[in-house]
Write a protein that holds these residues in place. Structure first.
Motif, PDB file in Angstrom:
ATOM      1  N   GLY A  56      35.827  35.427  48.195  1.00 39.57           N
ATOM      2  CA  GLY A  56      36.981  35.072  47.374  1.00 39.57           C
ATOM      3  C   GLY A  56      36.751  33.815  46.572  1.00 39.57           C
ATOM      4  O   GLY A  56      37.123  33.726  45.399  1.00 39.57           O
ATOM      5  N   THR A  57      36.113  32.825  47.173  1.00 36.36           N
ATOM      6  CA  THR A  57      35.811  31.576  46.470  1.00 36.36           C
ATOM      7  C   THR A  57      34.828  31.827  45.336  1.00 36.36           C
ATOM      8  O   THR A  57      35.013  31.320  44.216  1.00 36.36           O
ATOM      9  CB  THR A  57      35.231  30.543  47.449  1.00 36.36           C
ATOM     10  N   ALA A  58      33.797  32.610  45.611  1.00 33.84           N
ATOM     11  CA  ALA A  58      32.817  32.924  44.567  1.00 33.84           C
ATOM     12  C   ALA A  58      33.476  33.712  43.437  1.00 33.84           C
ATOM     13  O   ALA A  58      33.235  33.449  42.254  1.00 33.84           O
ATOM     14  CB  ALA A  58      31.651  33.709  45.156  1.00 33.84           C
ATOM     15  N   PHE A  59      34.342  34.660  43.794  1.00 34.87           N
ATOM     16  CA  PHE A  59      35.032  35.470  42.786  1.00 34.87           C
ATOM     17  C   PHE A  59      35.954  34.587  41.954  1.00 34.87           C
ATOM     18  O   PHE A  59      36.070  34.775  40.736  1.00 34.87           O
ATOM     19  CB  PHE A  59      35.816  36.593  43.466  1.00 34.87           C
ATOM     20  N   LEU A  90      47.665  31.023  35.362  1.00 33.23           N
ATOM     21  CA  LEU A  90      48.364  32.315  35.421  1.00 33.23           C
ATOM     22  C   LEU A  90      47.459  33.448  34.948  1.00 33.23           C
ATOM     23  O   LEU A  90      47.476  34.544  35.521  1.00 33.23           O
ATOM     24  CB  LEU A  90      49.648  32.280  34.592  1.00 33.23           C
ATOM     25  N   ILE A  91      46.658  33.188  33.913  1.00 33.81           N
ATOM     26  CA  ILE A  91      45.703  34.200  33.448  1.00 33.81           C
ATOM     27  C   ILE A  91      44.664  34.467  34.538  1.00 33.81           C
ATOM     28  O   ILE A  91      44.335  35.624  34.827  1.00 33.81           O
ATOM     29  CB  ILE A  91      45.029  33.757  32.126  1.00 33.81           C
ATOM     30  N   ASP A  92      44.155  33.406  35.169  1.00 35.51           N
ATOM     31  CA  ASP A  92      43.227  33.573  36.306  1.00 35.51           C
ATOM     32  C   ASP A  92      43.855  34.450  37.377  1.00 35.51           C
ATOM     33  O   ASP A  92      43.237  35.398  37.870  1.00 35.51           O
ATOM     34  CB  ASP A  92      42.885  32.218  36.944  1.00 35.51           C
ATOM     35  N   ILE A 147      44.137  38.159  36.415  1.00 31.28           N
ATOM     36  CA  ILE A 147      42.841  38.853  36.486  1.00 31.28           C
ATOM     37  C   ILE A 147      42.464  39.120  37.935  1.00 31.28           C
ATOM     38  O   ILE A 147      42.041  40.228  38.286  1.00 31.28           O
ATOM     39  CB  ILE A 147      41.746  38.040  35.761  1.00 31.28           C
ATOM     40  N   ILE A 148      42.613  38.127  38.800  1.00 31.73           N
ATOM     41  CA  ILE A 148      42.275  38.308  40.220  1.00 31.73           C
ATOM     42  C   ILE A 148      43.177  39.363  40.849  1.00 31.73           C
ATOM     43  O   ILE A 148      42.700  40.262  41.553  1.00 31.73           O
ATOM     44  CB  ILE A 148      42.367  36.970  40.971  1.00 31.73           C
ATOM     45  N   ILE A 153      41.873  42.909  42.410  1.00 30.05           N
ATOM     46  CA  ILE A 153      42.124  43.267  43.815  1.00 30.05           C
ATOM     47  C   ILE A 153      42.896  44.573  43.899  1.00 30.05           C
ATOM     48  O   ILE A 153      42.601  45.438  44.730  1.00 30.05           O
ATOM     49  CB  ILE A 153      42.857  42.126  44.533  1.00 30.05           C
ATOM     50  N   PHE A 154      43.884  44.756  43.015  1.00 34.18           N
ATOM     51  CA  PHE A 154      44.659  45.996  42.986  1.00 34.18           C
ATOM     52  C   PHE A 154      43.752  47.200  42.753  1.00 34.18           C
ATOM     53  O   PHE A 154      43.837  48.207  43.458  1.00 34.18           O
ATOM     54  CB  PHE A 154      45.731  45.894  41.892  1.00 34.18           C
ATOM     55  N   ILE A 155      42.858  47.091  41.763  1.00 33.56           N
ATOM     56  CA  ILE A 155      41.938  48.193  41.457  1.00 33.56           C
ATOM     57  C   ILE A 155      41.003  48.461  42.635  1.00 33.56           C
ATOM     58  O   ILE A 155      40.757  49.616  43.003  1.00 33.56           O
ATOM     59  CB  ILE A 155      41.132  47.898  40.165  1.00 33.56           C
ATOM     60  N   MET A 156      40.478  47.396  43.241  1.00 36.94           N
ATOM     61  CA  MET A 156      39.579  47.561  44.388  1.00 36.94           C
ATOM     62  C   MET A 156      40.299  48.245  45.548  1.00 36.94           C
ATOM     63  O   MET A 156      39.740  49.135  46.197  1.00 36.94           O
ATOM     64  CB  MET A 156      39.022  46.204  44.835  1.00 36.94           C
ATOM     65  N   LEU A 157      41.525  47.827  45.837  1.00 40.33           N
ATOM     66  CA  LEU A 157      42.276  48.445  46.934  1.00 40.33           C
ATOM     67  C   LEU A 157      42.577  49.908  46.652  1.00 40.33           C
ATOM     68  O   LEU A 157      42.531  50.739  47.565  1.00 40.33           O
ATOM     69  CB  LEU A 157      43.561  47.670  47.209  1.00 40.33           C
TER      70      LEU A 157
END
Length: 143
Positions: free
Chosen positions: A27-30, A83-85, A88-89, A93-97
């Motif tokens: 998560g930190t790297a992402f 907020l943009i960050d 995107i995150i 995460i939504f797409i990955m889940l």
């Protein structure tokens, strides 16, 4: 004290703590990747579209700096970048889940032959079929 240590050891060894640590590191790297993406890829074209306005420097000045007194300002531009960050995150995460859920649903479907069904799901599926057959037999005996 020994019981507490044993519980902690079980917690750490069973993978919960290790999985959590891996998740935090990834998560930190992402987060660093997304920050760079926003600051170096998204914001420069946005700056060009807004006559070279650097969004990070946008602020509402509540009190101007004077001799020995610092400026007091609300930095809304940085907040917009954050907020943009976040967007995107959250979207990533939504797409990955969704992808993981789709794969998991395929893996847990005993009728799907493309993906090998986990052993526990196979056993539950077999048990369900056997119980349905048993119910049919019991109903026929009652008639």
């Amino acid at each position: 004290m020994k019981k507490l240590f044993t519980e902690f050891k079980n917690f750490a060894v069973k993978g919960n703590m290790i999985d959590m640590a891996i998740g935090i590191i990834i998560g930190t790297a992402f987060n660093n990747v997304v920050n760079t993406l926003v600051k170096k890829v998204v914001m420069p074209p946005l700056s060009l579209m807004t006559d070279d306005v650097n969004l990070a420097n946008k602020k509402f000045v509540l009190r101007n700096a004077t001799d020995g007194v610092e400026e007091v300002a609300i930095g809304y531009g940085e907040f917009i970048e954050v907020l943009i960050d976040f967007a995107i995150i959250a979207f990533t995460i939504f797409i990955m889940l969704k992808f993981i859920k789709r794969f998991k649903d395929k893996a847990e479907d005993p009728e799907n032959k493309e993906v090998e069904t986990p052993k526990d799901i196979q056993l539950l599926s077999n048990l369900e079929k056997l119980m349905a057959e048993q119910n049919k037999i019991l109903l026929k005996k009652k008639e």
